[in-house]
Design a protein around this motif. Structure first.
Motif, PDB file in Angstrom:
ATOM      1  N   TRP A   5     -44.056   9.791  67.877  1.00 14.56           N
ATOM      2  CA  TRP A   5     -42.888   9.443  67.072  1.00 14.56           C
ATOM      3  C   TRP A   5     -43.067  10.005  65.672  1.00 14.56           C
ATOM      4  O   TRP A   5     -43.976   9.641  64.947  1.00 14.56           O
ATOM      5  N   GLU A   6     -42.186  10.911  65.278  1.00  9.78           N
ATOM      6  CA  GLU A   6     -42.287  11.602  63.995  1.00  9.78           C
ATOM      7  C   GLU A   6     -41.380  11.009  62.930  1.00  9.78           C
ATOM      8  O   GLU A   6     -41.795  10.836  61.790  1.00  9.78           O
ATOM      9  N   ALA A   7     -40.107  10.722  63.282  1.00  7.05           N
ATOM     10  CA  ALA A   7     -39.166  10.318  62.240  1.00  7.05           C
ATOM     11  C   ALA A   7     -37.964   9.592  62.834  1.00  7.05           C
ATOM     12  O   ALA A   7     -37.666   9.723  64.011  1.00  7.05           O
ATOM     13  N   VAL A   8     -37.301   8.857  61.973  1.00 11.02           N
ATOM     14  CA  VAL A   8     -35.974   8.320  62.238  1.00 11.02           C
ATOM     15  C   VAL A   8     -35.031   9.148  61.377  1.00 11.02           C
ATOM     16  O   VAL A   8     -35.249   9.278  60.167  1.00 11.02           O
ATOM     17  N   VAL A   9     -34.007   9.723  61.981  1.00  9.20           N
ATOM     18  CA  VAL A   9     -33.068  10.585  61.270  1.00  9.20           C
ATOM     19  C   VAL A   9     -31.781   9.803  61.041  1.00  9.20           C
ATOM     20  O   VAL A   9     -31.233   9.208  61.976  1.00  9.20           O
ATOM     21  N   ILE A  10     -31.311   9.803  59.800  1.00  6.78           N
ATOM     22  CA  ILE A  10     -30.142   9.021  59.403  1.00  6.78           C
ATOM     23  C   ILE A  10     -29.100   9.958  58.804  1.00  6.78           C
ATOM     24  O   ILE A  10     -29.390  10.699  57.863  1.00  6.78           O
ATOM     25  N   ASN A  64     -23.871  -0.488  62.780  1.00  5.50           N
ATOM     26  CA  ASN A  64     -24.925   0.401  63.242  1.00  5.50           C
ATOM     27  C   ASN A  64     -25.311   0.056  64.679  1.00  5.50           C
ATOM     28  O   ASN A  64     -25.367  -1.107  65.033  1.00  5.50           O
ATOM     29  N   ARG A  65     -25.614   1.064  65.460  1.00 13.08           N
ATOM     30  CA  ARG A  65     -26.161   0.825  66.794  1.00 13.08           C
ATOM     31  C   ARG A  65     -27.672   0.655  66.720  1.00 13.08           C
ATOM     32  O   ARG A  65     -28.295   0.155  67.645  1.00 13.08           O
ATOM     33  N   LEU A  66     -28.268   1.105  65.652  1.00 15.13           N
ATOM     34  CA  LEU A  66     -29.695   0.991  65.419  1.00 15.13           C
ATOM     35  C   LEU A  66     -29.870   0.608  63.967  1.00 15.13           C
ATOM     36  O   LEU A  66     -29.170   1.138  63.103  1.00 15.13           O
ATOM     37  N   HIS A  67     -30.766  -0.331  63.686  1.00  9.17           N
ATOM     38  CA  HIS A  67     -31.029  -0.644  62.283  1.00  9.17           C
ATOM     39  C   HIS A  67     -32.519  -0.873  62.097  1.00  9.17           C
ATOM     40  O   HIS A  67     -33.258  -1.070  63.060  1.00  9.17           O
ATOM     41  N   LEU A  68     -32.958  -0.846  60.866  1.00 10.27           N
ATOM     42  CA  LEU A  68     -34.364  -1.020  60.525  1.00 10.27           C
ATOM     43  C   LEU A  68     -34.620  -2.457  60.110  1.00 10.27           C
ATOM     44  O   LEU A  68     -33.797  -3.067  59.423  1.00 10.27           O
ATOM     45  N   ASP A  69     -35.762  -3.004  60.520  1.00 14.91           N
ATOM     46  CA  ASP A  69     -36.214  -4.331  60.111  1.00 14.91           C
ATOM     47  C   ASP A  69     -37.483  -4.166  59.282  1.00 14.91           C
ATOM     48  O   ASP A  69     -38.366  -3.381  59.645  1.00 14.91           O
ATOM     49  N   PHE A  70     -37.576  -4.932  58.209  1.00 12.90           N
ATOM     50  CA  PHE A  70     -38.759  -4.920  57.347  1.00 12.90           C
ATOM     51  C   PHE A  70     -39.192  -6.351  57.105  1.00 12.90           C
ATOM     52  O   PHE A  70     -38.354  -7.234  56.932  1.00 12.90           O
ATOM     53  N   HIS A  71     -40.482  -6.599  57.072  1.00 11.00           N
ATOM     54  CA  HIS A  71     -40.931  -7.931  56.670  1.00 11.00           C
ATOM     55  C   HIS A  71     -41.564  -7.816  55.286  1.00 11.00           C
ATOM     56  O   HIS A  71     -42.004  -6.743  54.873  1.00 11.00           O
ATOM     57  N   ARG A 103     -27.075  -4.196  53.414  1.00 10.98           N
ATOM     58  CA  ARG A 103     -26.543  -2.839  53.575  1.00 10.98           C
ATOM     59  C   ARG A 103     -27.087  -1.968  52.441  1.00 10.98           C
ATOM     60  O   ARG A 103     -27.147  -2.403  51.294  1.00 10.98           O
ATOM     61  N   ASP A 104     -27.417  -0.730  52.789  1.00  9.99           N
ATOM     62  CA  ASP A 104     -27.823   0.222  51.761  1.00  9.99           C
ATOM     63  C   ASP A 104     -26.567   0.747  51.061  1.00  9.99           C
ATOM     64  O   ASP A 104     -25.451   0.356  51.414  1.00  9.99           O
ATOM     65  N   PRO A 105     -26.708   1.608  50.060  1.00  9.91           N
ATOM     66  CA  PRO A 105     -25.522   2.079  49.319  1.00  9.91           C
ATOM     67  C   PRO A 105     -24.460   2.799  50.158  1.00  9.91           C
ATOM     68  O   PRO A 105     -23.312   2.898  49.736  1.00  9.91           O
ATOM     69  N   GLU A 106     -24.816   3.297  51.343  1.00 15.08           N
ATOM     70  CA  GLU A 106     -23.814   3.933  52.208  1.00 15.08           C
ATOM     71  C   GLU A 106     -23.359   3.011  53.338  1.00 15.08           C
ATOM     72  O   GLU A 106     -22.644   3.426  54.234  1.00 15.08           O
ATOM     73  N   GLY A 107     -23.779   1.745  53.297  1.00 11.29           N
ATOM     74  CA  GLY A 107     -23.293   0.765  54.261  1.00 11.29           C
ATOM     75  C   GLY A 107     -24.132   0.578  55.509  1.00 11.29           C
ATOM     76  O   GLY A 107     -23.743  -0.175  56.403  1.00 11.29           O
ATOM     77  N   ASN A 108     -25.283   1.228  55.606  1.00  8.62           N
ATOM     78  CA  ASN A 108     -26.149   1.071  56.773  1.00  8.62           C
ATOM     79  C   ASN A 108     -26.857  -0.275  56.736  1.00  8.62           C
ATOM     80  O   ASN A 108     -27.507  -0.607  55.742  1.00  8.62           O
TER      81      ASN A 108
END
Length: 117
Positions: A5-10, A64-71, A103-108
């Motif tokens: 796994w190299e990257a998540v492309v947004i 989003n169909r995919l989103h990031l989770d952070f703890h 949401r980030d500045p572009e709504g993700n």
């Protein structure tokens, strides 16, 4: 041979701006700022995986169909810091949950989870 796994492309309307926002939000560094887009990675290790890569794309429409989770060790402090950077709280119908949807500045959408043991 195996996959790594190299990257998540947004997709982003403004890849440079959104990439820099996420670099600040995650305290990562901009690893590449090229014509194809902006790549960010953790600062600690050169070549750390996975990277986030922001490329030109159309405006976000819908959930989003995919989103990031952070703890975070201090969820509320991190939520406050992200709000100051320009994130917004989001209600996507999650109800009463121990994480904060933002949401980030572009709504993700992305989530800030409670501390993990």
């Amino acid at each position: 041979m195996s996959l790594v796994w190299e990257a998540v492309v947004i997709d982003a309307e403004d890849p440079a701006s959104l990439g820099r926002w996420w670099a600040a939000a995650l305290r990562w560094e901009v690893a590449a700022d090229e014509s194809f887009g902006v790549e960010i990675r953790p600062r600690r290790e050169a070549g750390s995986r996975p990277a986030l890569v922001f490329v030109p794309g159309s405006a976000k429409a819908g959930k989003n169909r995919l989103h990031l989770d952070f703890h975070a060790s201090d969820q509320q402090a991190e939520v406050g810091r992200l709000l100051e950077l320009g994130a917004q709280r989001a209600d996507i119908g999650q109800g009463q949950v121990p994480w904060v949807v933002m949401r980030d500045p572009e709504g993700n959408e992305f989530c800030v989870l409670e501390p993990r043991g």
